[in-house]
Design a protein around this motif. Structure first.
Motif, PDB file in Angstrom:
ATOM      1  N   ALA A 200     -42.870  47.923  40.317  1.00 43.70           N
ATOM      2  CA  ALA A 200     -41.661  47.104  40.464  1.00 43.70           C
ATOM      3  C   ALA A 200     -40.588  47.829  41.270  1.00 43.70           C
ATOM      4  CB  ALA A 200     -41.111  46.736  39.090  1.00 43.70           C
ATOM      5  N   ARG A 201     -40.686  49.160  41.333  1.00 42.52           N
ATOM      6  CA  ARG A 201     -39.696  49.964  42.061  1.00 42.52           C
ATOM      7  C   ARG A 201     -40.404  50.866  43.068  1.00 42.52           C
ATOM      8  NH1 ARG A 201     -35.017  52.081  37.955  1.00 42.52           N
ATOM      9  NH2 ARG A 201     -34.624  50.110  36.853  1.00 42.52           N
ATOM     10  N   PRO A 202     -41.000  50.294  44.100  1.00 40.71           N
ATOM     11  CA  PRO A 202     -41.805  51.106  45.038  1.00 40.71           C
ATOM     12  C   PRO A 202     -41.010  52.185  45.757  1.00 40.71           C
ATOM     13  CG  PRO A 202     -41.444  48.878  45.888  1.00 40.71           C
ATOM     14  CD  PRO A 202     -40.977  48.870  44.476  1.00 40.71           C
ATOM     15  N   ASP A 203     -39.679  52.043  45.840  1.00 38.58           N
ATOM     16  CA  ASP A 203     -38.873  53.045  46.549  1.00 38.58           C
ATOM     17  C   ASP A 203     -38.320  54.123  45.634  1.00 38.58           C
ATOM     18  OD1 ASP A 203     -39.261  51.696  48.964  1.00 38.58           O
ATOM     19  OD2 ASP A 203     -37.614  50.315  48.510  1.00 38.58           O
ATOM     20  N   ALA A 204     -38.587  54.007  44.330  1.00 33.90           N
ATOM     21  CA  ALA A 204     -38.076  55.031  43.402  1.00 33.90           C
ATOM     22  C   ALA A 204     -38.775  56.357  43.675  1.00 33.90           C
ATOM     23  CB  ALA A 204     -38.295  54.592  41.961  1.00 33.90           C
ATOM     24  N   PRO A 205     -38.037  57.433  43.950  1.00 38.99           N
ATOM     25  CA  PRO A 205     -38.689  58.705  44.297  1.00 38.99           C
ATOM     26  C   PRO A 205     -39.363  59.379  43.111  1.00 38.99           C
ATOM     27  CG  PRO A 205     -36.301  58.969  44.214  1.00 38.99           C
ATOM     28  CD  PRO A 205     -36.571  57.503  44.058  1.00 38.99           C
ATOM     29  N   TYR A 206     -38.903  59.062  41.880  1.00 38.00           N
ATOM     30  CA  TYR A 206     -39.430  59.791  40.724  1.00 38.00           C
ATOM     31  C   TYR A 206     -39.288  58.938  39.472  1.00 38.00           C
ATOM     32  CZ  TYR A 206     -40.405  63.884  37.754  1.00 38.00           C
ATOM     33  OH  TYR A 206     -40.964  64.773  36.869  1.00 38.00           O
ATOM     34  N   LEU A 207     -40.402  58.701  38.790  1.00 39.21           N
ATOM     35  CA  LEU A 207     -40.408  58.022  37.492  1.00 39.21           C
ATOM     36  C   LEU A 207     -41.523  58.649  36.667  1.00 39.21           C
ATOM     37  CD1 LEU A 207     -40.101  54.220  38.476  1.00 39.21           C
ATOM     38  CD2 LEU A 207     -38.333  55.591  37.332  1.00 39.21           C
ATOM     39  N   GLU A 208     -41.174  59.301  35.554  1.00 41.94           N
ATOM     40  CA  GLU A 208     -42.177  59.948  34.715  1.00 41.94           C
ATOM     41  C   GLU A 208     -41.862  59.715  33.242  1.00 41.94           C
ATOM     42  OE1 GLU A 208     -44.952  61.369  35.465  1.00 41.94           O
ATOM     43  OE2 GLU A 208     -44.745  61.647  37.639  1.00 41.94           O
ATOM     44  N   LEU A 209     -42.914  59.524  32.446  1.00 40.24           N
ATOM     45  CA  LEU A 209     -42.755  59.383  31.006  1.00 40.24           C
ATOM     46  C   LEU A 209     -42.264  60.696  30.402  1.00 40.24           C
ATOM     47  CD1 LEU A 209     -46.132  57.608  30.227  1.00 40.24           C
ATOM     48  CD2 LEU A 209     -43.875  56.579  29.857  1.00 40.24           C
ATOM     49  N   VAL A 210     -41.271  60.606  29.522  1.00 35.48           N
ATOM     50  CA  VAL A 210     -40.788  61.791  28.814  1.00 35.48           C
ATOM     51  C   VAL A 210     -41.656  62.048  27.577  1.00 35.48           C
ATOM     52  CG1 VAL A 210     -38.840  62.778  27.532  1.00 35.48           C
ATOM     53  CG2 VAL A 210     -38.429  61.473  29.638  1.00 35.48           C
ATOM     54  N   HIS A 211     -42.078  60.970  26.922  1.00 39.46           N
ATOM     55  CA  HIS A 211     -42.910  61.068  25.722  1.00 39.46           C
ATOM     56  C   HIS A 211     -43.764  59.807  25.654  1.00 39.46           C
ATOM     57  CE1 HIS A 211     -40.361  58.215  23.232  1.00 39.46           C
ATOM     58  NE2 HIS A 211     -39.650  58.403  24.327  1.00 39.46           N
ATOM     59  N   ARG A 212     -44.516  59.634  24.583  1.00 38.38           N
ATOM     60  CA  ARG A 212     -45.428  58.498  24.481  1.00 38.38           C
ATOM     61  C   ARG A 212     -45.186  57.707  23.205  1.00 38.38           C
ATOM     62  NH1 ARG A 212     -51.075  60.407  27.249  1.00 38.38           N
ATOM     63  NH2 ARG A 212     -50.111  61.698  28.831  1.00 38.38           N
ATOM     64  N   LEU A 213     -45.601  56.474  23.244  1.00 33.03           N
ATOM     65  CA  LEU A 213     -45.677  55.622  22.057  1.00 33.03           C
ATOM     66  C   LEU A 213     -47.066  54.996  22.042  1.00 33.03           C
ATOM     67  CD1 LEU A 213     -42.285  53.621  22.147  1.00 33.03           C
ATOM     68  CD2 LEU A 213     -42.834  55.563  20.681  1.00 33.03           C
ATOM     69  N   ASP A 214     -47.611  54.768  20.863  1.00 33.39           N
ATOM     70  CA  ASP A 214     -48.890  54.061  20.770  1.00 33.39           C
ATOM     71  C   ASP A 214     -48.758  52.679  21.411  1.00 33.39           C
ATOM     72  OD1 ASP A 214     -49.901  56.176  19.366  1.00 33.39           O
ATOM     73  OD2 ASP A 214     -49.862  55.191  17.406  1.00 33.39           O
ATOM     74  N   ARG A 215     -49.869  52.147  21.867  1.00 32.21           N
ATOM     75  CA  ARG A 215     -49.870  50.848  22.533  1.00 32.21           C
ATOM     76  C   ARG A 215     -49.222  49.761  21.667  1.00 32.21           C
ATOM     77  NH1 ARG A 215     -55.251  47.820  24.996  1.00 32.21           N
ATOM     78  NH2 ARG A 215     -54.154  46.014  25.833  1.00 32.21           N
ATOM     79  N   GLU A 216     -49.502  49.778  20.360  1.00 34.10           N
ATOM     80  CA  GLU A 216     -48.979  48.720  19.495  1.00 34.10           C
ATOM     81  C   GLU A 216     -47.554  48.961  19.028  1.00 34.10           C
ATOM     82  OE1 GLU A 216     -51.554  46.532  16.619  1.00 34.10           O
ATOM     83  OE2 GLU A 216     -52.785  48.322  16.820  1.00 34.10           O
ATOM     84  N   THR A 217     -47.044  50.171  19.207  1.00 37.09           N
ATOM     85  CA  THR A 217     -45.691  50.493  18.753  1.00 37.09           C
ATOM     86  C   THR A 217     -44.669  49.982  19.755  1.00 37.09           C
ATOM     87  OG1 THR A 217     -46.543  52.484  17.685  1.00 37.09           O
ATOM     88  CG2 THR A 217     -44.180  52.369  18.019  1.00 37.09           C
ATOM     89  N   SER A 218     -43.613  49.363  19.246  1.00 36.61           N
ATOM     90  CA  SER A 218     -42.531  48.877  20.098  1.00 36.61           C
ATOM     91  C   SER A 218     -41.341  49.825  20.016  1.00 36.61           C
ATOM     92  CB  SER A 218     -42.111  47.472  19.639  1.00 36.61           C
ATOM     93  OG  SER A 218     -41.801  47.472  18.252  1.00 36.61           O
ATOM     94  N   GLY A 219     -40.364  49.607  20.887  1.00 42.18           N
ATOM     95  CA  GLY A 219     -39.098  50.321  20.761  1.00 42.18           C
ATOM     96  C   GLY A 219     -38.795  51.351  21.826  1.00 42.18           C
ATOM     97  N   CYS A 220     -37.896  52.277  21.493  1.00 43.10           N
ATOM     98  CA  CYS A 220     -37.285  53.208  22.456  1.00 43.10           C
ATOM     99  C   CYS A 220     -38.312  54.121  23.135  1.00 43.10           C
ATOM    100  CB  CYS A 220     -36.253  54.079  21.764  1.00 43.10           C
ATOM    101  SG  CYS A 220     -34.820  53.172  21.161  1.00 43.10           S
ATOM    102  N   LEU A 221     -38.348  54.053  24.453  1.00 36.53           N
ATOM    103  CA  LEU A 221     -39.220  54.899  25.267  1.00 36.53           C
ATOM    104  C   LEU A 221     -38.381  55.472  26.400  1.00 36.53           C
ATOM    105  CD1 LEU A 221     -42.190  55.839  25.866  1.00 36.53           C
ATOM    106  CD2 LEU A 221     -42.338  53.874  27.405  1.00 36.53           C
ATOM    107  N   LEU A 222     -38.470  56.789  26.602  1.00 31.12           N
ATOM    108  CA  LEU A 222     -37.673  57.468  27.626  1.00 31.12           C
ATOM    109  C   LEU A 222     -38.489  57.707  28.889  1.00 31.12           C
ATOM    110  CD1 LEU A 222     -35.993  60.209  25.373  1.00 31.12           C
ATOM    111  CD2 LEU A 222     -35.128  57.926  25.929  1.00 31.12           C
ATOM    112  N   ILE A 223     -37.886  57.365  30.043  1.00 33.19           N
ATOM    113  CA  ILE A 223     -38.513  57.585  31.354  1.00 33.19           C
ATOM    114  C   ILE A 223     -37.527  58.367  32.209  1.00 33.19           C
ATOM    115  CG2 ILE A 223     -39.366  56.481  33.459  1.00 33.19           C
ATOM    116  CD1 ILE A 223     -39.628  54.204  30.773  1.00 33.19           C
ATOM    117  N   ALA A 224     -37.945  59.533  32.702  1.00 29.53           N
ATOM    118  CA  ALA A 224     -37.066  60.375  33.518  1.00 29.53           C
ATOM    119  C   ALA A 224     -37.079  59.898  34.968  1.00 29.53           C
ATOM    120  CB  ALA A 224     -37.510  61.833  33.437  1.00 29.53           C
ATOM    121  N   LYS A 225     -35.905  59.904  35.595  1.00 28.44           N
ATOM    122  CA  LYS A 225     -35.780  59.559  37.016  1.00 28.44           C
ATOM    123  C   LYS A 225     -35.605  60.806  37.873  1.00 28.44           C
ATOM    124  CE  LYS A 225     -33.136  56.011  38.029  1.00 28.44           C
ATOM    125  NZ  LYS A 225     -31.933  55.137  38.037  1.00 28.44           N
TER     126      LYS A 225
END
Length: 319
Positions: free
Chosen positions: A132-157
């Motif tokens: 969705a953001r092809p021009d974003a220079p950096y997007l990485e997961l900070v941590h993980r959540l199980d597939r079925e778990t909902s809620g707060c997820l951190l992504i570093a830019k």
């Protein structure tokens, strides 16, 4: 006929900033050349087509601020083209952003989508956001959540933010709180549970078991609402082990509602009758002391509608 424009990609020269310093050359290339097969990236390195400061460099070379990297012309899929579904999923996720600044995205992850692709999945949260953001220079997961778990997820830019948050996570200085519905009446009050957890494979399925040879997992379970059939708990995790809350709750005799891996089959069937279609586990809030400003940052995600409805039905049935 009008002449066709030359579509061949050009050589690029990238000068490394402080934020990108310290990472391996191969990891830098894989992030920059999204969509290019990993084998092709390593072939470019072997052939010397990637240059650092006009010279050859090995894949494990640690980049320094000020380094100039030559990126050879490579054909890449059009942004979002190979995964149309991933792009549309990414646009949906954009509407679930709880907070965004120049360094970080806090996402309210929906249940049912993995944080990353693999295991037969064409895309996960991170692939969808990148599409969705092809021009974003950096997007990485900070941590993980199980597939079925909902809620707060951190992504570093930014890579510097990823490093800072990883350090805080290692030191146990990120406060993560979950809401979990467990089987039966919780009588223990607030309690800190510590177990040693070990990953293993059972019947071809990856599972986590309590084992003396495993890694320490610590969580604080606090009752929010106690009922005869089920109890709603707030769980603060002090460590980030795989399936930690699910295994510890089951070990304590109160498996999570809707947990097909560690739960109670008959209980899950009863909960499905009340409308529970998935694991009742929600990452409700995440907080830490900002490494730059020193301010306490706290972000929270509301309990999803489907889980609220289950609580409402439980109350009317057993209230």
């Amino acid at each position: 006929m009008p002449p066709v424009a030359d579509q061949r990609p050009a050589v690029q020269f990238v000068t490394l900033g402080e934020d990108e310093a310290g990472q391996r050359l191969d990891n830098f290339l894989l992030a920059r050349l999204k969509g290019v097969p990993k084998s092709h990236v390593y072939r470019l390195l072997r052939k010397g087509e990637v240059r650092v400061n006009k010279g050859r460099a090995k894949p494990d070379y640690r980049l320094q601020a000020g380094d100039e990297v030559r990126l050879p012309p490579v054909r890449r899929p059009e942004p979002g083209a190979p995964t149309g579904r991933g792009r549309s999923a990414g646009l949906e996720l954009e509407g679930r952003i709880l907070h965004e600044d120049t360094r970080l995205i806090v996402l309210d992850k929906p249940s049912g989508i993995a944080v990353h692709g693999g295991s037969g999945l064409s895309h996960g949260v991170i692939e969808a956001l990148r599409a969705a953001r092809p021009d974003a220079p950096y997007l990485e997961l900070v941590h993980r959540l199980d597939r079925e778990t909902s809620g707060c997820l951190l992504i570093a830019k930014r890579r510097s933010m990823l490093r800072a948050l990883h350090e805080l996570l290692r030191e146990g200085r990120v406060e993560k709180r979950y809401l979990a519905l467990v089987k039966g009446r919780w009588e223990a009050g607030q309690v800190r549970l510590e177990d040693r957890l070990r990953k293993t494979v059972r019947g071809g399925e990856r599972v986590v078991t309590v084992d003396e040879t495993g890694k320490t997992a610590a969580s604080i379970f606090r009752p929010v609402e106690i009922g005869s059939a089920a109890s709603l708990l707030e769980v603060r995790i002090m460590t980030g082990r795989t399936h930690q809350i699910r295994v510890q709750a089951a070990e304590a005799g109160h498996p999570l509602a809707g947990d097909e891996r560690y739960g109670d089959r008959d209980y899950n069937r009863k909960m499905r009758e009340l409308g529970l279609q998935r694991l009742f586990l929600h990452s409700a809030s995440v907080g830490w002391e900002d490494p730059v400003s020193g301010e306490w940052k706290m972000y929270s995600a509301p309990l999803p509608e489907d889980l609220r409805e289950v609580l409402s039905r439980l109350e009317s049935h057993h209230g």
